[in-house]
Design an enzyme around this catalytic site. Structure first.
Site, mmCIF file in Angstrom:
data_model
loop_
_atom_site.group_PDB
_atom_site.id
_atom_site.type_symbol
_atom_site.label_atom_id
_atom_site.label_comp_id
_atom_site.label_asym_id
_atom_site.label_seq_id
_atom_site.Cartn_x
_atom_site.Cartn_y
_atom_site.Cartn_z
ATOM 1 N N ILE A 192 59.829 41.702 21.240
ATOM 2 C CA ILE A 192 60.136 40.802 22.354
ATOM 3 C C ILE A 192 58.968 39.841 22.548
ATOM 4 O O ILE A 192 57.867 40.254 22.935
ATOM 5 C CB ILE A 192 60.390 41.574 23.664
ATOM 6 C CG1 ILE A 192 61.510 42.600 23.480
ATOM 7 C CG2 ILE A 192 60.747 40.599 24.782
ATOM 8 C CD1 ILE A 192 61.773 43.446 24.721
ATOM 9 N N SER A 193 59.209 38.564 22.278
ATOM 10 C CA SER A 193 58.212 37.533 22.534
ATOM 11 C C SER A 193 58.596 36.800 23.821
ATOM 12 O O SER A 193 59.601 37.121 24.466
ATOM 13 C CB SER A 193 58.146 36.555 21.363
ATOM 14 O OG SER A 193 59.318 35.749 21.342
ATOM 15 N N LYS B 272 63.785 39.888 18.682
ATOM 16 C CA LYS B 272 64.426 40.247 17.421
ATOM 17 C C LYS B 272 64.664 41.749 17.427
ATOM 18 O O LYS B 272 63.786 42.525 17.804
ATOM 19 C CB LYS B 272 63.553 39.853 16.228
ATOM 20 C CG LYS B 272 63.473 38.362 15.986
ATOM 21 C CD LYS B 272 62.657 38.072 14.726
ATOM 22 C CE LYS B 272 62.627 36.595 14.402
ATOM 23 N NZ LYS B 272 61.856 36.327 13.165
ATOM 24 N N ASP C 139 52.970 42.890 19.248
ATOM 25 C CA ASP C 139 53.382 42.131 18.062
ATOM 26 C C ASP C 139 52.209 41.913 17.122
ATOM 27 O O ASP C 139 52.354 41.972 15.895
ATOM 28 C CB ASP C 139 54.012 40.800 18.475
ATOM 29 C CG ASP C 139 53.115 39.956 19.382
ATOM 30 O OD1 ASP C 139 52.193 40.515 20.022
ATOM 31 O OD2 ASP C 139 53.339 38.731 19.466
ATOM 32 N N ARG C 140 51.034 41.696 17.676
ATOM 33 C CA ARG C 140 49.844 41.475 16.846
ATOM 34 C C ARG C 140 49.460 42.762 16.104
ATOM 35 O O ARG C 140 49.029 42.720 14.945
ATOM 36 C CB ARG C 140 48.689 40.981 17.710
ATOM 37 C CG ARG C 140 49.028 39.703 18.480
ATOM 38 C CD ARG C 140 47.839 39.169 19.237
ATOM 39 N NE ARG C 140 46.839 38.663 18.287
ATOM 40 C CZ ARG C 140 45.597 38.338 18.648
ATOM 41 N NH1 ARG C 140 45.205 38.506 19.905
ATOM 42 N NH2 ARG C 140 44.754 37.874 17.747
ATOM 43 N N ASP D 59 51.088 33.877 12.853
ATOM 44 C CA ASP D 59 52.397 34.107 13.471
ATOM 45 C C ASP D 59 52.756 32.914 14.346
ATOM 46 O O ASP D 59 52.171 32.700 15.410
ATOM 47 C CB ASP D 59 52.345 35.398 14.288
ATOM 48 C CG ASP D 59 53.727 35.875 14.723
ATOM 49 O OD1 ASP D 59 54.684 35.068 14.668
ATOM 50 O OD2 ASP D 59 53.853 37.037 15.118
ATOM 51 N N THR E 97 55.755 31.065 20.323
ATOM 52 C CA THR E 97 55.451 30.210 21.473
ATOM 53 C C THR E 97 53.988 29.796 21.422
ATOM 54 O O THR E 97 53.633 28.640 21.664
ATOM 55 C CB THR E 97 55.750 30.957 22.784
ATOM 56 O OG1 THR E 97 57.098 31.441 22.739
ATOM 57 C CG2 THR E 97 55.573 30.038 23.971
#
Length: 260
Positions: free
Chosen positions: A11-12, A17, A99-100, A119, A122
């Site tokens: 989740i960004s 995704k 995510d990182r 990456d 945003t």
């Protein structure tokens, strides 16, 4: 249900995704606007994947809490204090986005360090794994869409443009000039930042890989980038999920959650 079947979710701020992991590979990737990840949708997701463990990377706390409530029986939340299987050389690990860390896990799985994952989201993150295989930090820069949207929103005459490869180095229209500044300018920024990372790591041997929304467009003109992997973050979550599920049940518990 096979032991290696689980769900990975990234989740960004803009998009999420979601994919199912089967037979050590990713299934079809579902992409959804983060704003649309409301409780009814996530309840339907829980029904679709009833009983399946979930590996989650999220930078949106409100969505994280809904996931934690709906998938509480078997949820692995990726964060800086979770058992990830690699070292973190960072003063405050709790500040690192999941995510990182997933990108770092993927980098270590597919390539020999040192590795940097660029990456494009945003924001554009540079996630660095040093030669000893530890996540050691990175760089956060404004994303391409943020830059071009800001130009449009803060000026009277500049339009919002669709980002495409510029035909030349000097724009012959306003739209083309914006594309040159965005695409060629962004490539120059990435080259400069990669050089700075090499200097700080003290090595000429650095593998750079790209993922995220504009990765293919920007990396097309960058010899410094070895390859583009569109779903690299999900692949990293897959690696972490398989590692977590391979642990003895008594060792991994029902879930790992971030604590303030």
């Amino acid at each position: 249900m096979p032991a290696d079947r689980f769900v990975v979710v990234d989740i960004s701020n803009s998009f999420a995704k979601i994919a199912t992991v089967r037979e050590r590979g990713l299934g079809k990737v579902e992409r959804k606007a983060t704003a649309d990840l409301d409780r009814p949708f996530l309840q339907s997701l829980a029904v679709r994947h009833a009983g399946a463990p979930v590996v989650l990377a999220s930078v949106v706390p409100a969505k994280t809490e809904i996931f934690a409530a709906l998938f509480s029986r078997s949820l692995f939340l990726v964060h800086g204090k979770a058992p990830l299987g690699f070292a973190i050389e960072y003063p405050k690990p709790s500040e690192i986005g999941g995510d990182r860390l997933a990108n770092a896990a993927a980098a270590l799985h597919f390539w020999t360090p040192p590795v940097v994952v660029i990456d494009f989201g945003t924001a554009t993150n540079f996630d660095v794994v040093n030669a000893s295989g530890a996540f050691c930090g990175g760089i956060i820069a404004p994303g391409l869409d943020l830059m071009t949207d800001y130009l449009h929103e803060r000026t009277a005459l500049l339009p919002r443009v669709r980002l495409l490869e510029p035909k030349r180095g000097i724009g012959r229209s306003t739209v083309e000039a914006i594309r040159v500044g965005a695409v060629h300018g962004y490539r120059a920024m990435i080259r400069g930042l990669l050089e700075r990372i090499r200097e700080e790591l003290g090595t000429d041997r650095l593998t750079a890989v790209a993922t995220g929304g504009h990765a293919a467009l920007v990396a097309r003109g960058l010899a410094e980038v070895a390859c583009v992997r569109p779903n690299l973050t999900l692949e990293g979550l897959r690696v972490l999920g398989q590692r977590w599920l391979a642990e003895p049940r008594s060792g991994r518990g029902a879930r790992h959650r971030a604590r303030a």
